[in-house]
Design a protein around this motif. Structure first.
Motif, short mmCIF file in Angstrom:
data_model
loop_
_atom_site.label_atom_id
_atom_site.label_comp_id
_atom_site.label_asym_id
_atom_site.label_seq_id
_atom_site.Cartn_x
_atom_site.Cartn_y
_atom_site.Cartn_z
N GLU A 165 -61.12 9.32 43.15
CA GLU A 165 -61.91 8.31 42.44
C GLU A 165 -61.89 6.99 43.20
OE1 GLU A 165 -64.09 6.14 39.56
OE2 GLU A 165 -64.01 8.23 40.20
N LEU A 221 -65.39 5.35 44.54
CA LEU A 221 -65.83 4.05 44.04
C LEU A 221 -65.87 3.01 45.15
CD1 LEU A 221 -66.69 2.37 41.64
CD2 LEU A 221 -64.28 2.05 41.04
N ALA A 256 -65.14 -6.36 40.12
CA ALA A 256 -64.52 -5.45 39.15
C ALA A 256 -64.48 -4.03 39.71
CB ALA A 256 -65.30 -5.48 37.84
N ASN A 257 -65.55 -3.60 40.37
CA ASN A 257 -65.55 -2.25 40.97
C ASN A 257 -64.47 -2.11 42.03
OD1 ASN A 257 -67.60 -1.21 39.42
ND2 ASN A 257 -69.20 -1.58 40.91
N ALA A 261 -67.68 -4.09 35.15
CA ALA A 261 -68.28 -3.28 36.21
C ALA A 261 -69.52 -2.57 35.69
CB ALA A 261 -67.27 -2.26 36.72
N CYS A 262 -70.39 -2.15 36.61
CA CYS A 262 -71.55 -1.35 36.26
C CYS A 262 -71.92 -0.48 37.45
CB CYS A 262 -72.73 -2.23 35.84
SG CYS A 262 -73.51 -3.12 37.19
N ARG A 299 -63.63 -2.41 33.26
CA ARG A 299 -64.73 -1.47 33.06
C ARG A 299 -65.88 -2.11 32.29
NH1 ARG A 299 -61.26 4.06 31.72
NH2 ARG A 299 -60.93 4.67 33.90
N ARG A 300 -65.58 -3.09 31.44
CA ARG A 300 -66.65 -3.78 30.73
C ARG A 300 -67.47 -4.64 31.68
NH1 ARG A 300 -62.74 -5.75 27.15
NH2 ARG A 300 -63.48 -7.88 27.54
N ARG A 316 -57.46 -2.32 33.23
CA ARG A 316 -58.50 -1.33 33.50
C ARG A 316 -59.66 -1.41 32.50
NH1 ARG A 316 -56.06 4.05 32.70
NH2 ARG A 316 -54.93 3.56 34.61
N GLN A 317 -59.36 -1.43 31.21
CA GLN A 317 -60.44 -1.40 30.22
C GLN A 317 -61.32 -2.64 30.30
OE1 GLN A 317 -61.17 1.30 28.54
NE2 GLN A 317 -59.39 2.27 29.50
N LEU A 323 -61.12 -1.89 40.33
CA LEU A 323 -60.95 -0.57 39.72
C LEU A 323 -60.63 0.48 40.78
CD1 LEU A 323 -63.81 -0.61 37.05
CD2 LEU A 323 -61.36 -0.42 36.59
#
Length: 523
Positions: A214, A218, A198-199, A183-184, A180-181, A176-177, A202
């Protein structure tokens, strides 16, 4: 799709600075070196063009066959001209991505031939990485090491690749972490394709860990943005998550509509993994409505029992679903084949989620004297809470099995836990099923407003049953000696209490809530 071209070009120039400087090679360094640099620049430009064209075909049109042909020719050209690693690794990963999407044996075989004929061009570590992404079950140790080192990685495409492979083994929460780096908020902006992927991952992870609002938000946002930019393949992948959430919540109509849209787009293009996701949503939607024949019919479309290659990452995800569907359809041999395949594959201990679902599946096919201990083992992991929907499913299956075994106290505990988890998640049709088991054991489940049957008066129940059989308001009125307006008024007041919005949903509610109805016993 200019963004794809820019993304590929930037990646090649960063990796191979000699390409960027080729035009500035000093003549004093020798004519041969200058010619070599120019040739490398030309090959890099050709590799960039091939990659960009293949990515455009893949993400814009979903044309896996054409994308694969372009990439394979480009890879062979780079190899045959002895250009070293200029673009070769990027092309290789493009071929791997197409193989995973298509699931076609002929693509996999030609990729293996390409790698074998490359000699020293591809390092042993790169070959291991390719095997780990293509077949995570065969390289579980490698994948675990990659997941553990994700925080040290900065290449977005590499992070997404590892996280995507980890979905097969149920390890997405551990990624996950890092995701998140990558994704934007604007997935088709400067983050490019890895940002979109990545989105989506997630959103998939949020669904798996019970964060359904969520996941829905998303996935919907990403699907809309991809549609606006023409990323049709990624749009369908985001829609797959929307179908999962709707199916789990018991909104079968929405789940099937979205899954059908995905299937209509994916099937003619040969996108096997995308099609498997749509079919899995269909299995889940059918089970949520206690439509066991429909669930088995959908499960059979994903491929032969125990064939993980054709179902992609959803092979492990769908284990509880396909085993239950097979048992309910009196196909015990199929159910046992799925369980045996998991046991032999190494998936059993691949992640906390796989321990939960695979041990739960083993309990479903085990004899009565072995089943209770297996269910307890499945639920004993401290990490089972990371997957609340799967945990609730195992509690429900354990409670129903124990109830049939007349182990009343144990059955009540499992069914109560399932009912509570389903209500918290908003999985109302599943909560109805758990409530049915509790009522059969003499308990009124907490939060009884989720159970429609006991919220109806005797007259309302008669009206609801006749409406569920397809009778019109006038026909119901004639049978019960009331006006059609009175019938309509009763139905209008019933729907909010039952949590439904149409007559079509009445049949499902009554089937799942009728305390006199017994579910089909497992053979």
């Amino acid at each position: 799709m200019r963004a794809l071209v820019d993304e590929v070009a930037a990646r090649l120039l960063l990796r191979y600075p000699v390409v960027r400087l080729a035009a500035l090679e000093p003549a004093a360094d020798g004519e041969a070196r200058a010619e070599h640099a120019v040739r490398r620049a030309g090959l890099a430009a050709a590799a960039e063009t091939s990659l960009a064209n293949a990515l455009a075909l893949l993400h814009e049109d979903g044309d896996v066959s054409a994308a694969y042909r372009i990439l394979l020719r480009a890879g062979e050209g780079v190899r045959d001209r002895g250009a070293g690693q200029v673009g070769a690794e990027e092309i290789l990963w493009g071929l791997v991505a197409v193989c995973r999407l298509s699931g076609r044996p002929e693509h996999r075989k030609s990729l293996e031939r390409h790698i074998a004929s490359a000699g020293a061009l591809f390092t042993p570590s790169l070959r291991t990485a390719v095997r780990g992404v293509l077949d995570p079950v065969a390289e579980p140790g490698w994948l675990r090491e990659q997941i553990e080192s994700l925080d040290c990685r900065s290449e977005p495409a590499e992070i997404v690749r590892i996280a995507d492979a980890s979905a097969f083994l149920g390890n997405l929460p551990d990624c996950r972490q890092a995701l998140r780096r990558v994704a934007c908020p604007d997935p088709v902006g400067r983050s490019g394709v890895p940002g979109v992927q990545a989105n989506i991952l997630l959103a998939l992870e949020a669904y798996q860990t019970g964060q359904w609002d969520e996941a829905d938000r998303l996935a919907a946002t990403t699907a809309d943005q991809c549609a606006a930019e023409g990323y049709q393949l990624l749009r369908r992948q985001a829609q797959t998550v929307l179908a999962f959430v709707a199916a789990s919540r018991g909104d079968a109509a929405t789940a099937r509509a979205v899954a059908d849209e995905i299937a209509r787009w994916a099937a003619p293009r040969g996108l096997t993994s995308l099609l498997a996701g749509a079919q899995y949503a269909g299995v889940l939607a059918a089970l949520a409505q206690s439509d066991f024949p429909g669930a088995h019919q959908q499960a059979a479309r994903t491929g032969p029992a125990g064939d993980f290659a054709s179902a992609g990452p959803f092979a492990g995800w769908a284990l509880l679903d396909v085993v239950e569907a097979a048992l309910r359809a009196d196909r015990r041999e199929e159910a046992e084949a799925y369980v045996q395949a998991v046991t032999e594959s190494g998936l059993l201990a691949a992640s906390p989620r796989m321990v939960l679902v695979s041990t739960g599946a083993m309990a479903m096919t085990a004899p009565d004297e072995e089943a209770p201990a297996l269910f307890e083992r499945a639920l004993a992991s401290g990490d089972a809470g990371r997957c609340p929907f799967d945990r609730a499913r195992v509690h429900l299956l354990a409670g129903e099995r124990l109830r049939r075994m007349r182990a009343v106290r144990e059955a009540r505990a499992h069914l109560g836990a399932a009912h509570d988890d389903f209500r918290r998640l908003g999985a109302l049709t599943w909560a109805h099923r758990a409530a049915t088991g509790l009522r059969a054991l003499g308990l009124v489940p907490p939060g009884a407003d989720t159970g429609g049957y006991q919220l109806l008066t005797a007259r309302e129940l008669k009206i609801a049953r006749l409406a569920a059989e397809g009778l019109s308001n006038k026909e119901i009125g004639d049978r019960l000696f009331m006006s059609h307006r009175t019938v309509a008024s009763h139905l209008y007041r019933m729907f909010p209490r039952l949590g439904i919005t149409s007559r079509a949903a009445l049949g499902t509610i009554l089937r799942s809530d009728d305390p006199e109805r017994e579910f089909t016993p497992w053979p």
